[in-house]
Design an enzyme around this catalytic site. Structure first.
Site, PDB file in Angstrom:
ATOM      1  CE  LYS A  77       6.298   4.912   8.890  1.00  0.00           C
ATOM      2  NZ  LYS A  77       5.925   6.167   8.225  1.00  0.00           N
ATOM      3  CE  LYS A 113      -1.234  11.635  12.394  1.00  0.00           C
ATOM      4  NZ  LYS A 113      -1.571  10.200  12.231  1.00  0.00           N
ATOM      5  CG  ASN A 228      -7.651   3.148   2.646  1.00  0.00           C
ATOM      6  OD1 ASN A 228      -7.303   2.590   3.681  1.00  0.00           O
ATOM      7  ND2 ASN A 228      -7.031   2.923   1.501  1.00  0.00           N
ATOM      8  CB  SER A 355       3.993   2.728   7.086  1.00  0.00           C
ATOM      9  OG  SER A 355       3.147   3.532   6.315  1.00  0.00           O
TER      10      SER A 355
END
Ligand code: NAD
Length: 421
Positions: A77, A113, A228, A355
């Site tokens: 992931k 990635k 963010n 996520s």
């Protein structure tokens, strides 16, 4: 997403840094050399070239990569980055960091990635869509909800995740929202994802404040980076009663020892620049790092705390919302000075945790409220912080090394259980 001006900083080779971090933790755990060597290499790296039709009818060839570091614990992931400086070494290193980030917060994932060498600001919306879809098509054979699950990273957005999910679903012939996270909510994104990184960071900070018995109402905070991660962290800490005395973005910062009026800073940021707060409040990004505060949150770039400025850092707690803001040399100085450094793989793991929640909801096809998501995030962040802190105490080491030890131990156990090592 705003410009992350990585070109301004001299970036240490991240692949070398992550290998050093593995060595330090592996030595404490006395891992056999073949295990350490395996952990220093990604299992699979795919390099792709693909054509994209431009608006003027010409065709440009782009290059991209997907690295899958280690899938002993579960599917890999990690985000997909669109940036002109993407290199295969950077993508490999970032996939390794993802393994350790997932490990420290106990997610059933390994690290992955991806990246495409492109400056997306030079593309029209149509070109960006065609590029995003073409990259997903190029890597579709090795990704999937049970194999490798991408997400947004530098210069990639929920919209881009939506296009990529759609392309993958078309290739498979059925809807497959679990192939990617960070999607728009209407097509399977999770509540709470936008604030997740900052929120997770704040949960970790609250635990660290309890450890040093400092009430949050007495804490002074400086935040570098007002995007963010940094902006939302500043807001959440203010709402909890902390005093944010300084914030900055790529143009510089503003500082008021008595506390900034954060509503005004946010408004100025939306309208033009935080520097309109007033010239007498201006400070540089370098000065911000050395302010007399309790909590420092680097939330912008890599390698901003170095051996040069580390001796002048006064914060008692540094919460690394950014990836890799502290060089290994600076780390040693901060540890000697007793600064609590909440390492990036723990401090910013709230993003990948939510996520993970998004992926779980996609697989169940049943969706949680924002309150449920945040409650689960809090439980996991506090549990993970406490485990890292306790192990650090037990081994007389720093939080970063302890965080790596927990991850390495977990991945090694999974590799042993599978009979790999
Ligand atoms: P962002 O693009 O939303 O914000 C970045 C901020 O940094 C902007 O305010 C920008 O002005 C500022 N900045 C750029 N150059 C600067 C400079 N030279 N000095 C000071 N500030 C500068 O990005 P973000 O998503 O908030 O990410 C920030 C960091 O947090 C990155 O290291 C990223 O890898 C890390 N991170 C983010 C997430 C996430 O979910 N957003 C998750 C994990 C890690």
């Amino acid at each position: 997403m705003e410009t992350i001006q990585r070109e301004q900083t001299e970036v240490l080779n991240p692949y070398e840094i992550v290998k050093r971090q593995i060595d330090t933790a592996a030595a404490k755990l006395q891992l056999p050399e073949h295990v350490t060597e395996l952990l220093k290499r990604p299992k699979r790296v795919l390099s792709v070239s693909f054509p994209v039709r431009m608006d003027d009818g010409s065709v440009r060839i782009f290059e991209g990569y997907r690295s899958q570091h280690n899938d002993a614990v579960g599917p890999t992931k990690g985000g997909i980055r669109f940036h002109p400086d993407v290199t295969i070494d950077e993508v490999k290193a970032l996939s390794m960091w993802m393994t350790f980030k997932c490990g420290v917060v106990g997610l059933p994932y390994g690290g992955g990635k991806g990246g495409v060498i492109v400056d997306p600001r030079t593309l029209s919306k149509g070109e960006l869509e065609r590029l995003s879809r073409a990259f997903m098509e190029a890597i579709a054979d090795i990704v999937g909800p049970e194999r490798d699950i991408p997400a947004p990273d530098v210069y990639t957005t929920p919209q881009i995740m939506g296009w990529m999910m759609d392309t993958f679903s078309r290739l498979r012939g059925h809807n497959s929202p679990g192939v990617i996270t960070g999607k728009p909510i209407i097509i399977g994104g999770s509540q709470g994802r936008n604030a997740a990184t900052a929120q997770g960071c704040v949960y970790a900070i609250q635990s660290a404040l309890e450890d040093i018995k400092l009430p949050i109402e007495k804490a002074k905070v400086a935040v570098q980076g007002f995007g963010n991660a940094g902006r939302i962290a500043a807001r959440l800490l203010t709402d909890l009663g902390a005093t944010v005395v300084a914030v900055s973005d790529s143009r510089g910062g503003v500082y008021d020892a008595n506390g900034l009026d954060l509503d005004r800073v946010e408004q100025l940021k939306d309208e033009a620049t935080i520097l309109d707060y007033g010239a007498s409040y201006h400070i540089s990004n370098e000065q911000l790092l050395e302010l007399d505060v309790d909590i420092l949150i680097p939330a912008a770039l890599e390698n901003v705390i170095t051996q040069e400025n580390a001796p002048r850092v006064k914060a008692r707690i540094i919460a690394e919302a950014a990836n890799g803001p502290t060089t290994p040399e600076a780390d040693a100085i901060l540890n000697k000075n007793g600064t609590i450094v909440i390492p990036d793989i723990l401090a910013n793991a709230g993003g990948v945790t939510v996520s993970y929640f998004e992926w779980v909801q996609n697989l169940m096809n049943y969706y949680w409220s924002e309150e449920e998501v945040l409650e689960k995030l809090q439980v996991n962040m506090v549990k993970s912080y406490n485990a890292v802190r306790d192990l650090a105490k037990e081994y007389g080491t720093d939080l970063r090394t302890a965080a790596y030890m927990i991850s390495l131990q977990r991945v090694t156990e999974a590799m042993r259980a599978r009979g790999w090592v």
